[in-house]
Motif scaffolding. Sequence first.
Motif, PDB file in Angstrom:
ATOM      1  N   PHE A  25     -71.162   3.958  -8.002  1.00  0.00           N
ATOM      2  CA  PHE A  25     -70.081   4.503  -8.823  1.00  0.00           C
ATOM      3  C   PHE A  25     -69.516   5.746  -8.139  1.00  0.00           C
ATOM      4  O   PHE A  25     -70.284   6.631  -7.730  1.00  0.00           O
ATOM      5  CB  PHE A  25     -70.585   4.891 -10.218  1.00  0.00           C
ATOM      6  N   THR A  26     -68.218   5.835  -8.030  1.00  0.00           N
ATOM      7  CA  THR A  26     -67.621   6.995  -7.383  1.00  0.00           C
ATOM      8  C   THR A  26     -67.729   8.239  -8.265  1.00  0.00           C
ATOM      9  O   THR A  26     -67.965   8.145  -9.480  1.00  0.00           O
ATOM     10  CB  THR A  26     -66.147   6.739  -7.038  1.00  0.00           C
ATOM     11  N   LYS A  27     -67.533   9.359  -7.647  1.00  0.00           N
ATOM     12  CA  LYS A  27     -67.625  10.655  -8.319  1.00  0.00           C
ATOM     13  C   LYS A  27     -66.704  10.715  -9.533  1.00  0.00           C
ATOM     14  O   LYS A  27     -65.534  10.338  -9.456  1.00  0.00           O
ATOM     15  CB  LYS A  27     -67.257  11.752  -7.327  1.00  0.00           C
ATOM     16  N   GLY A  28     -67.258  11.167 -10.659  1.00  0.00           N
ATOM     17  CA  GLY A  28     -66.468  11.319 -11.870  1.00  0.00           C
ATOM     18  C   GLY A  28     -66.416  10.082 -12.740  1.00  0.00           C
ATOM     19  O   GLY A  28     -65.840  10.122 -13.828  1.00  0.00           O
ATOM     20  N   THR A  29     -67.026   8.978 -12.298  1.00  0.00           N
ATOM     21  CA  THR A  29     -66.953   7.742 -13.080  1.00  0.00           C
ATOM     22  C   THR A  29     -68.022   7.716 -14.167  1.00  0.00           C
ATOM     23  O   THR A  29     -67.708   7.589 -15.353  1.00  0.00           O
ATOM     24  CB  THR A  29     -67.123   6.520 -12.160  1.00  0.00           C
ATOM     25  N   VAL A  30     -69.279   7.833 -13.772  1.00  0.00           N
ATOM     26  CA  VAL A  30     -70.362   7.873 -14.754  1.00  0.00           C
ATOM     27  C   VAL A  30     -71.095   9.211 -14.715  1.00  0.00           C
ATOM     28  O   VAL A  30     -71.981   9.452 -15.520  1.00  0.00           O
ATOM     29  CB  VAL A  30     -71.367   6.721 -14.524  1.00  0.00           C
TER      30      VAL A  30
END
Length: 511
Positions: free
Chosen positions: A218-223
């Motif tokens: 998951f990319t940064k800021g997603t979860v």
Amino acid sequence: MSTRSVARVLAVVSTTLALALSACGSAPGEGNTSSAGQAAVEANEPAAMFANVDASLVTGLAPTVYTDDSRSIRAEVPVISTARQMTSAMEVLRERGLREATWDKAEKVTIGYQVISAAPGTLGIMVTPTWTAAGAETSRPTVVWYDAGSKKVFSSPVLIREDQWGAFKAEVAKAAGKHKKPKLDETRVNEALDADPAPQGSGPMLGFDAKGDMVVSFTKGTVSDDVVSLRVPGDAVSPLLSEFGRRAADGALAPAAFDGTPAPMGDSAGGGGQAPAPAATPGATRPSTAVGPDCTKVTCVALTYDDGPVPDTAQLVDAFAAAKAPATFFQLGRMIEANPGIAKQIASAGHEVGSHSFSHPNLVSINGDRLTKELSGNADVMEHAYGRRPLIMRPPYGSHNARVDDVIRGTGAAIIQWDVDTNDWQTKNQASTENVVVYGGGAKANTIVLMHDVHPSTVAAAPAILEGLQAKGVTLVTVSELSLNTGGYQAGHAYCSGTAVAKQSGFNCAG
């Protein structure tokens, strides 16, 4: 132990060693650029990381580098002569990364790639654009998968069987529950899993590590405020994998040569003796497997401009940046040489560039030597300017025949015509150009619109065209994006619209 088993063990050892060495850094041009998507996450177990596969296993792979020192840009992605559509995807992702960095007013941009799976008929590559803006670093990695049998590219959900997405989400939830630092919110994880994947959405990248476990990144800021990469054990995910997913897992566990030929039927180590898949989960829909916009489901239009670059083209670049939209520019070599700064500005802003010959003759009426200079010579000019030869070409006046097509095919380019002609070269009228595009057919799905950036009236029309089309719900794409998920373009063939259109209709094309 069988020969194949020995080969697998040696490949795993080799890959593991490569991963250890890559931690110390790799030289530019080797295709092993590190990614923020692979950043370590503090948890109870070692961070999950995609396999780092030796790019030399991919026949026909060669790195291409585009640089713009004035804007601190270095973008490296591969061309793969044995997988044309994967090459097209690499260019699309590079351009998308440069566009997003431009929209963010980036001060520095770096784009790199990593081969994460290679096997007969199967290839996985991660492209990672990273940029710095206002002191903050942003990274937007995307994983693309290529199947040589269909000659198509796919995004990460293709690895999971369509009827097993619900079961897959349950396995990811188990992995997320074990993640302690930071503790993950189940709702956010589920929302991300249901989203379309990058580069369009916030869905995770899927691949495998060198041991055959699945990596869900998951990319940064997603979860979380940081990058989160989860590991789903191979024995848990194996029953949920699609046939392609099993081949992709093999290509990470035991990388093997990819040469562009389809995989033999049933040639997957994960295909035999695996546990049966669980029953499908009602209401669990697998996200799109398209890379970028799915032009079979949204109204995609490609705006194109011929005959430049010229100084006024800079105004077009600004207008498209303000609208957060791309364009495709078919360029003359003599104009690139005359306006190198504008040429760089176009490419660095993430727009697609194609060939329009060197000096704009009617290609049908010139002799063989001149034809070669106009086409191959212009490809040389573009390679010098942009680091790679163009995959698309528009003949001046749209004029071509079998002889011309053969020479264009030899350059590796497809022929791109149009199905909406603004006649801007004739009217030189801003209002007329706006009306033709917005109300005269330019808002139709899979359309390619012809304009010319050498006319001030056409440049002036751009803001109203962009606003009008976007108000109609049009998704603006490059020519290559238009057909990326529907088979792409073949070298030497002529197209008037996107390949989602079964029967091409337009000017002097066959499809």
